[in-house]
Write an enzyme that holds these catalytic residues in place. Structure first.
Site, PDB file in Angstrom:
ATOM      1  N   SER A 163      42.436  36.098  39.750  1.00 46.03           N
ATOM      2  CA  SER A 163      42.365  35.923  41.208  1.00 46.03           C
ATOM      3  C   SER A 163      43.707  35.380  41.688  1.00 46.03           C
ATOM      4  O   SER A 163      44.460  34.790  40.897  1.00 46.03           O
ATOM      5  CB  SER A 163      41.271  34.910  41.550  1.00 46.03           C
ATOM      6  OG  SER A 163      41.312  34.555  42.921  1.00 46.03           O
ATOM      7  N   TYR A 200      37.276  26.175  40.792  1.00 43.56           N
ATOM      8  CA  TYR A 200      37.370  27.640  40.753  1.00 43.56           C
ATOM      9  C   TYR A 200      38.815  28.036  40.436  1.00 43.56           C
ATOM     10  O   TYR A 200      39.061  28.892  39.571  1.00 43.56           O
ATOM     11  CB  TYR A 200      36.906  28.257  42.081  1.00 43.56           C
ATOM     12  CG  TYR A 200      37.040  29.770  42.087  1.00 43.56           C
ATOM     13  CD1 TYR A 200      36.267  30.552  41.225  1.00 43.56           C
ATOM     14  CD2 TYR A 200      37.953  30.407  42.920  1.00 43.56           C
ATOM     15  CE1 TYR A 200      36.404  31.934  41.197  1.00 43.56           C
ATOM     16  CE2 TYR A 200      38.093  31.790  42.904  1.00 43.56           C
ATOM     17  CZ  TYR A 200      37.323  32.556  42.045  1.00 43.56           C
ATOM     18  OH  TYR A 200      37.456  33.926  42.013  1.00 43.56           O
TER      19      TYR A 200
HETATM   20  P1  NDP Z   1      29.950  39.467  43.212  1.00 46.54           P
HETATM   21  O1  NDP Z   1      29.204  38.180  43.400  1.00 46.54           O
HETATM   22  O2  NDP Z   1      29.693  40.571  44.161  1.00 46.54           O
HETATM   23  O3  NDP Z   1      29.735  39.983  41.718  1.00 46.54           O
HETATM   24  C1  NDP Z   1      29.734  39.106  40.635  1.00 46.54           C
HETATM   25  C2  NDP Z   1      29.157  39.808  39.416  1.00 46.54           C
HETATM   26  O4  NDP Z   1      29.216  38.902  38.303  1.00 46.54           O
HETATM   27  C3  NDP Z   1      27.713  40.201  39.596  1.00 46.54           C
HETATM   28  O5  NDP Z   1      27.516  41.501  39.068  1.00 46.54           O
HETATM   29  C4  NDP Z   1      26.948  39.189  38.765  1.00 46.54           C
HETATM   30  O6  NDP Z   1      25.788  39.807  38.207  1.00 46.54           O
HETATM   31  C5  NDP Z   1      27.968  38.900  37.644  1.00 46.54           C
HETATM   32  N1  NDP Z   1      27.710  37.611  37.022  1.00 46.54           N
HETATM   33  C6  NDP Z   1      27.824  36.371  37.548  1.00 46.54           C
HETATM   34  N2  NDP Z   1      27.459  35.440  36.672  1.00 46.54           N
HETATM   35  C7  NDP Z   1      27.096  36.113  35.538  1.00 46.54           C
HETATM   36  C8  NDP Z   1      26.616  35.711  34.272  1.00 46.54           C
HETATM   37  N3  NDP Z   1      26.437  34.408  33.977  1.00 46.54           N
HETATM   38  N4  NDP Z   1      26.357  36.646  33.342  1.00 46.54           N
HETATM   39  C9  NDP Z   1      26.524  37.953  33.623  1.00 46.54           C
HETATM   40  N5  NDP Z   1      26.983  38.403  34.798  1.00 46.54           N
HETATM   41  C10 NDP Z   1      27.262  37.480  35.751  1.00 46.54           C
HETATM   42  O7  NDP Z   1      31.488  39.045  43.251  1.00 46.54           O
HETATM   43  P2  NDP Z   1      32.827  39.890  42.997  1.00 46.54           P
HETATM   44  O8  NDP Z   1      32.566  41.285  42.711  1.00 46.54           O
HETATM   45  O9  NDP Z   1      33.739  39.562  44.112  1.00 46.54           O
HETATM   46  O10 NDP Z   1      33.368  39.119  41.711  1.00 46.54           O
HETATM   47  C11 NDP Z   1      33.755  39.767  40.527  1.00 46.54           C
HETATM   48  C12 NDP Z   1      34.921  39.005  39.914  1.00 46.54           C
HETATM   49  O11 NDP Z   1      36.024  39.067  40.801  1.00 46.54           O
HETATM   50  C13 NDP Z   1      34.663  37.511  39.679  1.00 46.54           C
HETATM   51  O12 NDP Z   1      35.223  37.160  38.447  1.00 46.54           O
HETATM   52  C14 NDP Z   1      35.397  36.841  40.827  1.00 46.54           C
HETATM   53  O13 NDP Z   1      35.793  35.541  40.519  1.00 46.54           O
HETATM   54  C15 NDP Z   1      36.575  37.777  40.964  1.00 46.54           C
HETATM   55  N6  NDP Z   1      37.287  37.747  42.229  1.00 46.54           N
HETATM   56  C16 NDP Z   1      36.621  37.958  43.411  1.00 46.54           C
HETATM   57  C17 NDP Z   1      37.341  37.926  44.600  1.00 46.54           C
HETATM   58  C18 NDP Z   1      36.679  38.053  45.924  1.00 46.54           C
HETATM   59  O14 NDP Z   1      37.298  37.628  46.945  1.00 46.54           O
HETATM   60  N7  NDP Z   1      35.502  38.630  46.022  1.00 46.54           N
HETATM   61  C19 NDP Z   1      38.797  37.751  44.609  1.00 46.54           C
HETATM   62  C20 NDP Z   1      39.351  37.503  43.315  1.00 46.54           C
HETATM   63  C21 NDP Z   1      38.639  37.540  42.177  1.00 46.54           C
HETATM   64  P3  NDP Z   1      24.358  39.136  38.055  1.00 46.54           P
HETATM   65  O15 NDP Z   1      24.195  38.145  39.172  1.00 46.54           O
HETATM   66  O16 NDP Z   1      23.417  40.286  38.099  1.00 46.54           O
HETATM   67  O17 NDP Z   1      24.425  38.492  36.705  1.00 46.54           O
HETATM   68  C1  8X3 Z   2      38.529  34.948  45.216  1.00 47.93           C
HETATM   69  C2  8X3 Z   2      39.593  34.839  46.246  1.00 47.93           C
HETATM   70  O1  8X3 Z   2      40.784  33.225  47.835  1.00 47.93           O
HETATM   71  O2  8X3 Z   2      38.383  33.023  47.637  1.00 47.93           O
HETATM   72  O3  8X3 Z   2      39.010  34.684  43.945  1.00 47.93           O
HETATM   73  O4  8X3 Z   2      39.785  32.300  45.860  1.00 47.93           O
HETATM   74  S1  8X3 Z   2      39.638  33.261  46.910  1.00 47.93           S
END
Ligand code: NDP
Ligand code: 8X3
Length: 252
Positions: free
Chosen positions: A140, A153
């Protein structure tokens, strides 16, 4: 050629978008998440709309022995994972560090750092044996900078950034590619999870500008995965055009 692609966190957001994108090339997918109904629906959807074969695994990546068992129990035909997308992750809470909730801290560190390690530990030895493979770690911009009330985080994503560099270094002799994907603000379920289900608060994070969507990031991961064998994209920071850094967002 069809590859075997394993995606953690495939039930939503970036992971789901990656599943859709890679299925379009008819690759074989291993999709992991905790929500079985979503995995089942996605498998049905992808197998009816593409030639892709989808294997789903209901798994909490925080559960070390369950992760080991899940990978050991994969059908032989899909054990040779070519591409691992370590995407499962979350933010929980947005408090000043002195007011942080220790349960939130545990969830983030256990999922974002330890879960990524547990899954990687199950996949890397096979890649080393085969002297090939590609690992994507979803970091991120929070792993590049530390913003107000982002504390644990940000620390977990700095750890991901460090592990990405460590994997690239240690796996270098084995020809394994390791790519860090570092998105900025992307509208997924991320903020709903971060704000413990408060959908209005989550929505307001993306008010006044066009954020990234899961598909934007999936396209870039797909592009990086398609480079020739001698080319590795190491570290990719992707933000909305309206975002310069964790600190500067041009909101109307
Ligand atoms: P979502 O919440 O839409 O998706 C998160 C996914 O992670 C879900 O499919 C969830 O599935 C899975 N997950 C969470 N905890 C677990 C667990 N313990 N075991 C297995 N699966 C898990 O968020 P994003 O798509 O945005 O996030 C995906 C990645 O991108 C993360 O690592 C996040 O930190 C990163 N990210 C996101 C950003 C944003 O602004 N959205 C920016 C930068 C990075 P389920 O609940 O079914 O287990
Ligand atoms: C997700 C983006 O800016 O919320 O990793 O940390 S931010």
């Amino acid at each position: 050629m069809a590859k075997i692609i394993c995606i953690t966190g495939a039930t939503s957001g970036i992971g789901r978008a990656c599943a859709v994108k890679f299925a379009q090339d008819n690759h074989q997918l291993i999709l992991i998440g905790r929500r079985t109904e979503r995995l089942t629906a996605l498998k049905a959807d992808l197998e009816s709309s593409t030639e892709s074969k989808v294997h789903t695994v209901t798994l909490d990546v925080r559960d070390r022995s369950a992760v080991k068992q899940a990978f050991e129990n994969l059908p032989e035909s899909i054990k040779r994972i070519d591409v691992l997308i370590n995407n499962a992750g979350l933010a929980a809470g947005r408090n000043s560090i002195d007011e942080g909730d220790v349960d939130d801290w545990d969830r983030m560190i256990d999922t974002n750092v330890k879960g990524l390690l547990y899954v990687s530990k199950s996949v890397m030895p096979g890649m080393v044996d085969r002297q090939s493979g590609h690992i994507f770690n979803i970091g991120s911009t929070a792993g590049k900078e530390t913003y107000l009330n982002g504390n644990v985080y940000c620390a977990s994503k700095h750890a991901v950034d460090s592990l990405t560099k460590a994997m690239r270094t240690d796996l270098l002799p084995h020809g394994i590619k390791v790519t860090g994907i570092c998105p900025g603000l992307a509208e997924t379920e991320f903020s709903i999870v971060r704000y413990h289900g408060d959908e209005d608060k989550a929505k307001s994070v993306y008010d006044g500008f066009t954020p990234l969507y899961g598909e934007d990031i999936a396209e870039i991961i797909h592009f990086a995965s398609e480079r020739p064998a001698h080319v590795c994209m190491n570290d990719i920071v992707i933000t909305p055009t309206a975002q310069a850094s964790s600190f500067y967002v041009n909101k109307s």
